[in-house]
Scaffold this motif. Sequence first.
Motif, PDB file in Angstrom:
ATOM      1  N   ARG A  34      27.183  44.107  38.783  1.00 52.85           N
ATOM      2  CA  ARG A  34      27.572  45.369  39.421  1.00 52.85           C
ATOM      3  C   ARG A  34      27.148  46.587  38.610  1.00 52.85           C
ATOM      4  NH1 ARG A  34      32.755  45.911  38.901  1.00 52.85           N
ATOM      5  NH2 ARG A  34      32.983  44.129  37.504  1.00 52.85           N
ATOM      6  N   ASP A  59      27.617  43.443  44.266  1.00 55.59           N
ATOM      7  CA  ASP A  59      28.914  42.839  43.999  1.00 55.59           C
ATOM      8  C   ASP A  59      29.004  41.554  44.815  1.00 55.59           C
ATOM      9  OD1 ASP A  59      31.648  42.166  43.846  1.00 55.59           O
ATOM     10  OD2 ASP A  59      32.268  44.261  43.749  1.00 55.59           O
ATOM     11  N   ARG A  61      31.364  40.066  45.885  1.00 58.59           N
ATOM     12  CA  ARG A  61      32.416  40.133  46.904  1.00 58.59           C
ATOM     13  C   ARG A  61      31.906  40.689  48.232  1.00 58.59           C
ATOM     14  NH1 ARG A  61      36.883  43.577  43.734  1.00 58.59           N
ATOM     15  NH2 ARG A  61      34.966  44.748  43.276  1.00 58.59           N
ATOM     16  N   ALA A  87      29.863  34.677  37.935  1.00 53.38           N
ATOM     17  CA  ALA A  87      30.711  35.846  38.184  1.00 53.38           C
ATOM     18  C   ALA A  87      32.146  35.418  38.478  1.00 53.38           C
ATOM     19  CB  ALA A  87      30.157  36.654  39.360  1.00 53.38           C
ATOM     20  N   ARG A 106      41.259  40.648  44.186  1.00 52.98           N
ATOM     21  CA  ARG A 106      40.075  40.711  43.311  1.00 52.98           C
ATOM     22  C   ARG A 106      39.680  39.323  42.831  1.00 52.98           C
ATOM     23  NH1 ARG A 106      40.899  44.752  38.496  1.00 52.98           N
ATOM     24  NH2 ARG A 106      38.807  44.013  37.999  1.00 52.98           N
ATOM     25  N   THR A 110      36.327  37.417  44.263  1.00 51.05           N
ATOM     26  CA  THR A 110      35.249  37.201  43.301  1.00 51.05           C
ATOM     27  C   THR A 110      35.061  35.722  42.998  1.00 51.05           C
ATOM     28  OG1 THR A 110      35.745  39.337  42.255  1.00 51.05           O
ATOM     29  CG2 THR A 110      34.373  37.805  41.014  1.00 51.05           C
ATOM     30  N   ASN A 111      36.143  35.063  42.590  1.00 49.51           N
ATOM     31  CA  ASN A 111      36.036  33.701  42.071  1.00 49.51           C
ATOM     32  C   ASN A 111      35.738  32.659  43.141  1.00 49.51           C
ATOM     33  OD1 ASN A 111      36.881  35.103  39.832  1.00 49.51           O
ATOM     34  ND2 ASN A 111      38.825  34.030  39.596  1.00 49.51           N
ATOM     35  N   GLY A 114      33.091  35.041  46.495  1.00 50.97           N
ATOM     36  CA  GLY A 114      31.809  35.447  45.924  1.00 50.97           C
ATOM     37  C   GLY A 114      30.928  34.248  45.623  1.00 50.97           C
TER      38      GLY A 114
END
Length: 252
Positions: A34, A59, A61, A87, A106, A110-111, A114
């Motif tokens: 990012r 990103d 996400r 990431a 978040r 993300t985890n 993403g």
Amino acid sequence: MKKIALITGATSGIGQATALKAAEAGFEIIITGRREDRLQQLAAEIRQKGSEVLSLCFDVRDAEAVKKAIENLDDKWKNIAVLVNNAGLAVGVSPLQEGILDDWERMIDTNVKGLLYVTRAVAPLMIQKNSGHIVNIASIAGKEVYPGGNVYCATKHAVDALSRAMRTDMLKHNIKVTNIAPGMVETEFSLVRYKGDAAAAKNVYKGMTPLTNEDIADTILFAITRPAHVCLNDIVIMPTAQANSRDVNREA
């Protein structure tokens, strides 16, 4: 012809170390993250090691951004041999009943999501070639749970399960999948988890020697350079001073 490795979350920590070590080992590198300034700095370091590099600023996400970035690669860079889904983050240490929704989102976005978005975009390119290797960076938190870990542990349990699912789904396509579950690694991880509280982050590693970014990068490099007939499905790597998520031998 050099192999291409795509590494997410490459602007710091394990991702950054992996990009540099893979470049030293002769891979050409796609780095994502990012923070554009850090991507450019890392790209310069990779070029100094004699490898070509492509930096993609997005990103994980953002599903559309991920899809667009991969679809817009030229033919050379679409020839991805290795994907390292690195990431990820932990945010907060609250018990579940006091959890902060933004922290949860978040971590989940993300985890888990993403990782799925990137894999969904890259895996078909590997399937076209009937070869490839996907490395998912999980955690000891994906094998156990501990106080304050709740949602973070849940996301890493998801990564662990997804790695096993990918292994079966990708089997007929000759694609390897490796799940790497580190214990305590001193990166920006704790600083992010404690939301910038440097003292709290430093205290996590007090009285013991944690793993380093390079230790995990070495492990990733070992996994992705095994012979074609060898796949390391699941690797748990811990500091000598750590037996599991809660038992740590600390010096007085």
